[in-house]
Write a protein that holds these residues in place. Structure first.
Motif, PDB file in Angstrom:
ATOM      1  N   ASP A  32      -7.942  -5.410  -0.287  1.00 30.76           N
ATOM      2  CA  ASP A  32      -7.024  -5.831  -1.351  1.00 30.76           C
ATOM      3  C   ASP A  32      -5.856  -6.632  -0.791  1.00 30.76           C
ATOM      4  OD1 ASP A  32      -8.616  -4.551  -3.199  1.00 30.76           O
ATOM      5  OD2 ASP A  32      -7.293  -2.805  -3.433  1.00 30.76           O
TER       6      ASP A  32
ATOM      7  N   LYS B 210     -10.944  -0.492   1.306  1.00 32.27           N
ATOM      8  CA  LYS B 210     -10.574  -1.096   0.013  1.00 32.27           C
ATOM      9  C   LYS B 210      -9.121  -1.570   0.051  1.00 32.27           C
ATOM     10  CE  LYS B 210     -10.763  -1.269  -4.763  1.00 32.27           C
ATOM     11  NZ  LYS B 210      -9.908  -2.422  -4.958  1.00 32.27           N
ATOM     12  N   GLN B 211      -8.219  -0.754   0.582  1.00 35.65           N
ATOM     13  CA  GLN B 211      -6.814  -1.141   0.681  1.00 35.65           C
ATOM     14  C   GLN B 211      -6.649  -2.375   1.557  1.00 35.65           C
ATOM     15  OE1 GLN B 211      -4.998   2.440   2.204  1.00 35.65           O
ATOM     16  NE2 GLN B 211      -4.502   3.211   0.159  1.00 35.65           N
ATOM     17  N   GLN B 212      -7.336  -2.398   2.674  1.00 34.11           N
ATOM     18  CA  GLN B 212      -7.235  -3.551   3.572  1.00 34.11           C
ATOM     19  C   GLN B 212      -7.832  -4.796   2.939  1.00 34.11           C
ATOM     20  OE1 GLN B 212      -8.922  -2.187   7.287  1.00 34.11           O
ATOM     21  NE2 GLN B 212      -7.015  -1.194   7.897  1.00 34.11           N
TER      22      GLN B 212
ATOM     23  N   GLU C 179     -11.671   4.151   1.157  1.00 33.05           N
ATOM     24  CA  GLU C 179     -10.369   3.815   0.573  1.00 33.05           C
ATOM     25  C   GLU C 179      -9.546   2.949   1.527  1.00 33.05           C
ATOM     26  OE1 GLU C 179      -7.973   6.931  -1.179  1.00 33.05           O
ATOM     27  OE2 GLU C 179      -9.778   7.972  -1.869  1.00 33.05           O
TER      28      GLU C 179
ATOM     29  N   ALA D  40      -4.704   6.732   2.096  1.00 28.63           N
ATOM     30  CA  ALA D  40      -6.147   6.768   1.848  1.00 28.63           C
ATOM     31  C   ALA D  40      -6.712   8.124   2.264  1.00 28.63           C
ATOM     32  CB  ALA D  40      -6.830   5.650   2.612  1.00 28.63           C
TER      33      ALA D  40
ATOM     34  N   ILE E 214       0.881  -1.170   0.000  1.00 29.85           N
ATOM     35  CA  ILE E 214       0.000   0.000   0.000  1.00 29.85           C
ATOM     36  C   ILE E 214       0.914   1.214   0.000  1.00 29.85           C
ATOM     37  CG2 ILE E 214      -1.765   1.263   1.278  1.00 29.85           C
ATOM     38  CD1 ILE E 214      -2.595  -1.448   2.503  1.00 29.85           C
TER      39      ILE E 214
ATOM     40  N   ALA F  40       1.916   0.787   5.697  1.00 28.36           N
ATOM     41  CA  ALA F  40       0.998   1.574   4.869  1.00 28.36           C
ATOM     42  C   ALA F  40       0.972   3.016   5.373  1.00 28.36           C
ATOM     43  CB  ALA F  40      -0.398   0.971   4.922  1.00 28.36           C
TER      44      ALA F  40
END
Length: 180
Positions: free
Chosen positions: A72, A68-70, A65, A60, A56, A117
């Motif tokens: 992914d 979504k990152q987590q 967001e 975010a 990442i 991240a």
């Protein structure tokens, strides 16, 4: 493979796995060793091509967001772990050890990737919020490190109990020594 025909070699490897399954998938057999070797190859290929480089890199801006990152990173981690868990079906100690070592590594690196991240933009505006965020994040990630430790410890214990010394038992010992 030595003649730079990797796609043909991989096709032959997949055929080996399929043939082992077609003849009854006898655990611990010579066929299981050959098929398991190819399964490990495919799992490692995915690990180094997809999981390792995943990171990442963008902070975010919204809660959606962040989620979504987590999601992914969780999806990539789970897909990688599933490929290694498939090794247990072969009934070969070396591949079961490989599965546990890599499962632990993916768990540990999942926590590491989350901790590396960037801090979400709304939180980064307040030093107090950043400190609270980092403290809570680190507290939440401890369970993943403990899971990794448990996986590696199982490999080391199994290796000692069975008198096995191989690449995977050594890697488990190295990971334990490095992380804990």
């Amino acid at each position: 493979k030595r003649k730079n025909q990797l796609t043909k070699a991989e096709a032959a490897g997949q055929a080996t796995i399929d043939a082992w399954k077609a003849v009854g998938a006898a655990r611990g057999s010579d066929g299981a060793k050959l098929a398991g070797e190819w399964q490990l190859y495919f799992a490692d290929k995915f690990y180094f091509a997809k999981f390792e480089p995943f990171a990442i890199t963008k902070a975010a801006k919204t809660l959606d967001e962040v989620k979504k990152q987590q999601a992914d990173i969780k999806a990539v981690t789970t897909a990688t772990q599933d490929k290694y868990l498939a090794l247990d079906a072969y009934g070969v100690a070396e591949y079961s050890m490989a599965a546990k070592v890599r499962f632990g590594e993916t768990t540990q690196k999942y926590a590491q990737k989350l901790s590396e991240a960037p801090i979400p933009v709304p939180i980064s505006k307040s030093p107090d919020a950043v400190a609270t965020f980092e403290e809570q994040r680190d507290k939440n990630l401890v369970k993943y490190l403990n899971e990794a430790r448990a996986q590696w410890s199982e490999v080391v214990s199994a290796a000692r109990q069975g008198g096995i010394s191989n690449k995977w038992s050594q890697l488990a010992q190295e990971n334990l020594a490095r992380e804990f």
